[in-house]
Design a protein around this motif. Structure first.
Motif, PDB file in Angstrom:
ATOM      1  N   VAL A 171      15.398  92.457  56.873  1.00 20.92           N
ATOM      2  CA  VAL A 171      16.756  92.525  56.326  1.00 20.92           C
ATOM      3  C   VAL A 171      16.790  93.392  55.073  1.00 20.92           C
ATOM      4  N   ALA A 172      15.710  93.358  54.274  1.00 23.40           N
ATOM      5  CA  ALA A 172      15.661  94.161  53.050  1.00 23.40           C
ATOM      6  C   ALA A 172      15.478  95.644  53.344  1.00 23.40           C
ATOM      7  N   GLN A 173      14.811  95.962  54.456  1.00 26.21           N
ATOM      8  CA  GLN A 173      14.440  97.352  54.743  1.00 26.21           C
ATOM      9  C   GLN A 173      15.462  98.087  55.604  1.00 26.21           C
ATOM     10  N   ARG A 174      16.258  97.356  56.375  1.00 26.65           N
ATOM     11  CA  ARG A 174      17.180  98.005  57.305  1.00 26.65           C
ATOM     12  C   ARG A 174      18.624  97.701  56.947  1.00 26.65           C
ATOM     13  N   PRO A 175      19.528  98.611  57.261  1.00 23.63           N
ATOM     14  CA  PRO A 175      20.947  98.312  57.063  1.00 23.63           C
ATOM     15  C   PRO A 175      21.344  97.101  57.907  1.00 23.63           C
ATOM     16  N   TRP A 176      22.171  96.230  57.344  1.00 20.59           N
ATOM     17  CA  TRP A 176      22.614  95.035  58.059  1.00 20.59           C
ATOM     18  C   TRP A 176      23.439  95.417  59.281  1.00 20.59           C
ATOM     19  N   ARG A 177      23.119  94.776  60.379  1.00 23.15           N
ATOM     20  CA  ARG A 177      23.909  94.957  61.590  1.00 23.15           C
ATOM     21  C   ARG A 177      24.219  93.579  62.164  1.00 23.15           C
ATOM     22  N   GLY A 178      25.481  93.160  62.056  1.00 28.75           N
ATOM     23  CA  GLY A 178      25.859  91.842  62.530  1.00 28.75           C
ATOM     24  C   GLY A 178      25.800  91.740  64.050  1.00 28.75           C
ATOM     25  N   HIS A 179      25.271  90.625  64.531  1.00 25.27           N
ATOM     26  CA  HIS A 179      25.204  90.387  65.975  1.00 25.27           C
ATOM     27  C   HIS A 179      26.238  89.366  66.432  1.00 25.27           C
ATOM     28  N   GLY A 180      26.964  88.793  65.460  1.00 27.08           N
ATOM     29  CA  GLY A 180      28.075  87.941  65.826  1.00 27.08           C
ATOM     30  C   GLY A 180      27.948  86.494  65.417  1.00 27.08           C
ATOM     31  N   GLY A 181      28.984  86.008  64.732  1.00 35.56           N
ATOM     32  CA  GLY A 181      29.203  84.606  64.476  1.00 35.56           C
ATOM     33  C   GLY A 181      28.002  83.763  64.108  1.00 35.56           C
ATOM     34  N   VAL A 182      27.727  82.773  64.955  1.00 38.68           N
ATOM     35  CA  VAL A 182      26.681  81.791  64.662  1.00 38.68           C
ATOM     36  C   VAL A 182      25.299  82.447  64.582  1.00 38.68           C
ATOM     37  N   ILE A 183      25.102  83.549  65.299  1.00 35.02           N
ATOM     38  CA  ILE A 183      23.814  84.265  65.235  1.00 35.02           C
ATOM     39  C   ILE A 183      23.612  84.833  63.836  1.00 35.02           C
ATOM     40  N   ASP A 184      24.647  85.438  63.287  1.00 32.82           N
ATOM     41  CA  ASP A 184      24.558  85.977  61.928  1.00 32.82           C
ATOM     42  C   ASP A 184      24.368  84.859  60.908  1.00 32.82           C
ATOM     43  N   ALA A 185      25.040  83.734  61.124  1.00 36.76           N
ATOM     44  CA  ALA A 185      24.921  82.607  60.196  1.00 36.76           C
ATOM     45  C   ALA A 185      23.490  82.088  60.149  1.00 36.76           C
ATOM     46  N   VAL A 186      22.842  82.008  61.301  1.00 36.25           N
ATOM     47  CA  VAL A 186      21.460  81.535  61.353  1.00 36.25           C
ATOM     48  C   VAL A 186      20.522  82.566  60.719  1.00 36.25           C
ATOM     49  N   THR A 187      20.815  83.842  60.887  1.00 37.85           N
ATOM     50  CA  THR A 187      19.996  84.879  60.252  1.00 37.85           C
ATOM     51  C   THR A 187      20.060  84.756  58.730  1.00 37.85           C
ATOM     52  N   ILE A 188      21.256  84.598  58.189  1.00 37.43           N
ATOM     53  CA  ILE A 188      21.406  84.440  56.737  1.00 37.43           C
ATOM     54  C   ILE A 188      20.647  83.201  56.263  1.00 37.43           C
ATOM     55  N   ALA A 189      20.784  82.092  56.982  1.00 40.67           N
ATOM     56  CA  ALA A 189      20.108  80.850  56.595  1.00 40.67           C
ATOM     57  C   ALA A 189      18.598  81.005  56.654  1.00 40.67           C
ATOM     58  N   SER A 190      18.084  81.732  57.635  1.00 42.73           N
ATOM     59  CA  SER A 190      16.643  81.943  57.754  1.00 42.73           C
ATOM     60  C   SER A 190      16.109  82.747  56.576  1.00 42.73           C
ATOM     61  N   VAL A 191      16.876  83.740  56.134  1.00 46.66           N
ATOM     62  CA  VAL A 191      16.457  84.539  54.978  1.00 46.66           C
ATOM     63  C   VAL A 191      16.458  83.669  53.719  1.00 46.66           C
ATOM     64  N   VAL A 192      17.475  82.833  53.568  1.00 48.20           N
ATOM     65  CA  VAL A 192      17.563  81.958  52.396  1.00 48.20           C
ATOM     66  C   VAL A 192      16.397  80.975  52.363  1.00 48.20           C
ATOM     67  N   LEU A 193      16.090  80.345  53.501  1.00 50.30           N
ATOM     68  CA  LEU A 193      15.008  79.362  53.550  1.00 50.30           C
ATOM     69  C   LEU A 193      13.630  80.009  53.523  1.00 50.30           C
ATOM     70  N   GLY A 194      13.543  81.224  54.043  1.00 49.55           N
ATOM     71  CA  GLY A 194      12.230  81.833  54.179  1.00 49.55           C
ATOM     72  C   GLY A 194      11.461  81.282  55.356  1.00 49.55           C
ATOM     73  N   GLY A 195      12.177  80.640  56.278  1.00 53.77           N
ATOM     74  CA  GLY A 195      11.553  80.084  57.476  1.00 53.77           C
ATOM     75  C   GLY A 195      12.449  80.306  58.673  1.00 53.77           C
ATOM     76  N   GLY A 196      11.840  80.546  59.831  1.00 52.38           N
ATOM     77  CA  GLY A 196      12.633  80.756  61.031  1.00 52.38           C
ATOM     78  C   GLY A 196      13.423  79.514  61.405  1.00 52.38           C
ATOM     79  N   ILE A 197      14.654  79.708  61.850  1.00 56.30           N
ATOM     80  CA  ILE A 197      15.511  78.616  62.303  1.00 56.30           C
ATOM     81  C   ILE A 197      15.840  78.860  63.767  1.00 56.30           C
ATOM     82  N   GLY A 198      15.621  77.868  64.590  1.00 53.93           N
ATOM     83  CA  GLY A 198      15.884  78.014  66.020  1.00 53.93           C
ATOM     84  C   GLY A 198      17.361  77.883  66.334  1.00 53.93           C
TER      85      GLY A 198
END
Length: 217
Positions: free
Chosen positions: A61-88
């Motif tokens: 996320v830090a190296q590439r321009p953000w590209r939204g994939h849609g709704g709940v998928i983007d929300a989980v991506t943001i949460a994973s970056v915040v936690l520093g851990g993958g979220i299923g």
């Protein structure tokens, strides 16, 4: 581990999060220093030196321009970056009633078709898997965590998904606040996007070995 089901009557993959909104949300959300904990988890599984999924995602996320994939998928991506851990994130729309979510060390013999693939792969004995156990005892893996982490292609979230399961595994040194941050962050992003979902925690069921979690749709 914490899990939640999210349900909606309309598509939960629209709209996509814009680059400007993603940048703002990430700037406002303090990132947790959880890398050591997830590295410890991987070392326990027999994979020392493996970079955790959350760490890799932060770099991406830090190296590439953000590209939204849609709704709940983007929300989980943001949460994973915040936690520093993958979220299923998994589509569980068609799971049998009475199914449970089970996290376990793989006994061997399991196979999974990784997301964006059409060929199944064997899961090494001792790696971590979690999935759905039906009332008849059948176990369907949703994700595999080991030297690499893979989600099941059969349960990828699409525009037709109406019930999804969010799973935050956590790590050996975390506390309840760590995994709880996952759903609060996801909910905040969804509200920002104007997507209204019903969110329900998956309750613990301590009566069975492996601590299965019952899924209510």
């Amino acid at each position: 581990m914490r899990a939640w089901t999210l349900t909606a009557r309309c598509p939960m993959t629209e709209p996509a999060l814009s680059a400007a909104a993603a940048t703002e949300l990430l700037a406002l959300s303090p990132r947790e220093d959880s890398g050591a904990g997830y590295r410890k988890l991987l070392a326990t599984l027999g994979h020392p030196g493996t970079t955790p999924a959350g760490e890799r995602l932060r770099r991406l996320v830090a190296q590439r321009p953000w590209r939204g994939h849609g709704g709940v998928i983007d929300a989980v991506t943001i949460a994973s970056v915040v936690l520093g851990g993958g979220i299923g994130l998994h589509d569980v729309t068609d799971i049998p009633d009475g199914s449970t979510v089970l996290v376990r060390r793989s006994p061997g013999g399991e196979r999974i078709v990784p997301a964006f693939s059409s060929r199944s792969r064997p899961v090494p004995s001792g790696d971590l898997t979690y999935g759905l156990r039906a009332p008849d005892g059948t176990f369907t893996p949703l994700a595999w965590l080991g030297r690499q982490d893979s989600d099941s292609a059969d349960h990828q979230v699409t525009a037709s998904s109406r019930t999804v399961c969010v799973i935050a595994l956590g790590h050996p040194d975390d506390d309840p606040r760590h995994t709880r941050t996952a759903i609060t962050t996801i909910d905040g992003v969804l509200r920002r996007l104007g997507i209204h979902l019903d969110i329900h925690p998956v309750p613990d069921d301590h009566s069975t070995a492996g601590r299965p979690e019952r899924v209510n749709k």
